[in-house]
Enzyme design. Structure first.
Site, mmCIF file in Angstrom:
data_model
loop_
_atom_site.group_PDB
_atom_site.id
_atom_site.type_symbol
_atom_site.label_atom_id
_atom_site.label_comp_id
_atom_site.label_asym_id
_atom_site.label_seq_id
_atom_site.Cartn_x
_atom_site.Cartn_y
_atom_site.Cartn_z
ATOM 1 N N SER A 232 0.827 -1.200 0.000
ATOM 2 C CA SER A 232 0.000 0.000 0.000
ATOM 3 C C SER A 232 0.869 1.260 0.000
ATOM 4 O O SER A 232 1.664 1.452 -0.903
ATOM 5 C CB SER A 232 -0.967 -0.053 1.192
ATOM 6 O OG SER A 232 -2.000 0.871 1.048
ATOM 7 N N ASP A 460 -8.988 -4.644 -5.891
ATOM 8 C CA ASP A 460 -8.442 -3.904 -4.751
ATOM 9 C C ASP A 460 -9.281 -2.649 -4.529
ATOM 10 O O ASP A 460 -9.363 -1.785 -5.394
ATOM 11 C CB ASP A 460 -6.983 -3.519 -5.042
ATOM 12 C CG ASP A 460 -6.282 -2.914 -3.835
ATOM 13 O OD1 ASP A 460 -6.946 -2.267 -3.002
ATOM 14 O OD2 ASP A 460 -5.053 -3.071 -3.743
ATOM 15 N N HIS A 487 -7.159 -5.944 -0.802
ATOM 16 C CA HIS A 487 -6.135 -4.900 -0.817
ATOM 17 C C HIS A 487 -4.822 -5.546 -0.420
ATOM 18 O O HIS A 487 -4.611 -5.870 0.740
ATOM 19 C CB HIS A 487 -6.497 -3.780 0.154
ATOM 20 C CG HIS A 487 -5.468 -2.696 0.226
ATOM 21 N ND1 HIS A 487 -4.881 -2.151 -0.900
ATOM 22 C CD2 HIS A 487 -4.900 -2.068 1.284
ATOM 23 C CE1 HIS A 487 -4.022 -1.218 -0.535
ATOM 24 N NE2 HIS A 487 -4.003 -1.162 0.790
#
Length: 518
Positions: A232, A460, A487
């Site tokens: 991320s 995602d 995610h």
């Protein structure tokens, strides 16, 4: 952009921390300094880490973990301001699990789980230590400056103030009064951050400085080249490191990519549509069951959710000695959409809520917002805002703010997951920030990099698939596509993804072009 889904799966089963008993000593890996050392930073690049018992480093996040093997913790000293290395310093928390097969050790694998504001120590402690990676690499997690066990921490609001903020009814509409109310709250928040944290720390909290810290860590660990795993927001750290220190990179996996040149509006629109897509997939699965709290019609599920949570705007739901607010319920739903693994928990939470019980929704919201069982909060949310406010240029021109609000209103789907405050033409906390930004979204300028690996999931919700495609192209990296509603995907029990990523990190062989995992 927070990588929370994988860890949240265990939110109700984590146990109290116990520090591992010393085991058979392993041969110590080489230590720094190694590689190029910027002038004036020799003492930092050449410092010796005092690895030892993790008990002194345990904070509210680490206390939830039971260590299942020998781990060591230490602090890395770095300048607060790299332009003034002889002035104040910060100390970063580190956690290491040494390679399980010392004779086959490749080096250290440094990881960051995202956020910004999440703990790399927690991420490292949570990894599967029986994996092939753990056999060949020392697993090293670091808490970035201002975060977790690092000192000093970013601090804006007290624990009681954070609880009170969560109970405030949402400010709705775009009237001048609503805009003024939002801006007053944002201004007061920015002022508190400057007062509690200090302008010098806030000015040097961003990604620009984190990547410099990471290069110090590389040297101190004895690594001529960095092997890095970023999830991320951790992909933004990795991208910035690759741009600043291309010659110091051995390998990188960037999973759940943040598009390098997206502005705030593009991110909000992308995430809003990503979570809408994730909600629709969740609703399609849930409404096939007679027990689904959202009914039996997938197209009508979001309207049903709206009807369920809307009363919380006026009257929060009592949950023992606390209350579940409207914002708590919305955040809990978003948390539950980070991964398909969380769908059963979200389904149960909504069923309980429909029956008048808000315990699970409150726990999901607590997890997202870093609230611990004793009522204390981690620094994650304060750090999230502080880092974002120096990573991106602030918008202070009201004409630009109005245009951004219009673009957001036109670009985001309407419904229960829509945050009306994003649609109001109000100045954000960053417009009142005490220090200037130190970074800005841009197309990376890289050369001399080895081939990196970007992993991107088609479903995602937080960092849409297209962002991964864009980042891979910008870095000249290999792209691994994962057909999943999650995610991030690496080290989350998808054998196809795990095998491809592990082979890359160990043998430096990325998957073939066009590889897809399901």
């Amino acid at each position: 952009m927070r990588r929370l889904g994988a860890m949240a799966v265990a939110v109700f089963t984590l146990t109290a921390c116990s520090t591992a008993m010393p085991g058979t000593p392993l041969a110590a890996p080489p230590r720094g300094p190694v590689g190029p050392i910027p002038a004036g930073l020799e003492k930092f690049y050449g410092q010796e880490l005092a690895w030892g018992d993790c008990e002194p480093y345990v904070n509210d996040e680490l206390s939830k973990l039971s260590f299942k093997g020998d781990v060591e913790c230490a602090r890395l000293e770095v300048p607060v301001d790299y332009a003034r290395p002889q002035a104040a310093t910060a100390k970063l928390g580190l956690l290491r699990k040494r390679a399980g097969k010392p004779a086959d050790r490749i080096g250290a694998l440094v990881l960051n789980p995202g956020g910004p504001g999440q703990s790399g120590m927690v991420a490292a402690a949570s990894m599967d230590w029986k994996s092939s990676l753990a056999a060949r690499f020392d697993l090293v997690g670091f808490d970035p400056r201002g975060v977790g066990a690092s000192e000093p921490k970013v601090k804006c609001l007290s624990d009681k103030e954070k609880d009170a903020e969560r109970l405030k009814p949402p400010i709705t509409g775009v009237s001048p009064e609503a805009v003024a109310a939002i801006e007053q709250e944002n201004k007061e928040f920015a002022e508190r951050c400057a007062k509690e944290t200090g302008a010098d720390m806030l000015a040097n909290i961003g990604t620009r400085d984190v990547v410099k810290d990471m290069d110090v860590l590389r040297s101190v660990l004895g690594e001529r080249k960095l092997t890095y795993l970023g999830f991320s927001y951790g992909t933004r750290i990795g991208t910035a490191y690759a741009e600043a220190f291309p010659g110091n990179v051995r390998a990188m996996i960037l999973d759940g990519a943040v598009a390098p040149n997206q502005d705030r509006v593009q991110q909000i629109i992308g995430q809003a549509n990503g979570f809408k897509k994730a909600f629709d997939s969740f609703a399609a699965a849930c409404t096939k069951k007679s027990t689904c709290a959202l009914g039996t019609s997938a197209p009508g599920a979001e309207a049903e959710l709206d009807k369920m949570v809307d009363p919380l705007k006026a009257t929060p739901l009592a949950v023992r000695d606390r209350k579940l607010s409207y914002s708590d319920a919305a955040i809990a739903v978003i948390q539950g959409l980070y991964s398909e693994e969380l769908w059963p928990t979200l389904e149960q939470a909504l069923g309980d809520f429909k029956a008048g019980r808000g315990d699970i929704l409150l726990k999901l919201s607590d997890f997202y917002q870093g609230r611990n069982a004793d009522g204390s909060y981690s620094s994650s949310q304060d750090a999230f805002t502080a880092i974002r406010c120096v990573d991106d240029p602030p918008v202070k021109d009201r004409a630009v703010v109005a245009d951004e609000a219009r673009r957001i209103a036109e670009g985001v789907p309407k419904g229960a997951l829509d945050d009306e405050e994003d649609n109001a033409p109000a100045l954000s906390p960053c417009a009142f920030w005490a220090v200037p930004n130190t970074s800005a979204p841009h197309e990376p300028k890289v050369s001399g990099l080895p081939e990196l690996l970007v992993i991107s999931s088609t479903g995602d919700p937080a960092t849409p698939y297209a962002a991964g495609v864009e980042l891979a192209k910008a870095l000249g990296a290999a792209l691994l596509t994962v057909e999943a509603n999650s995610h991030t995907a690496f080290l989350q029990d998808n054998r196809c993804v795990d095998d491809a990523g592990t082979a890359y990190l160990i043998d430096l062989k990325p998957p073939a072009e066009g590889t897809r995992c399901k």
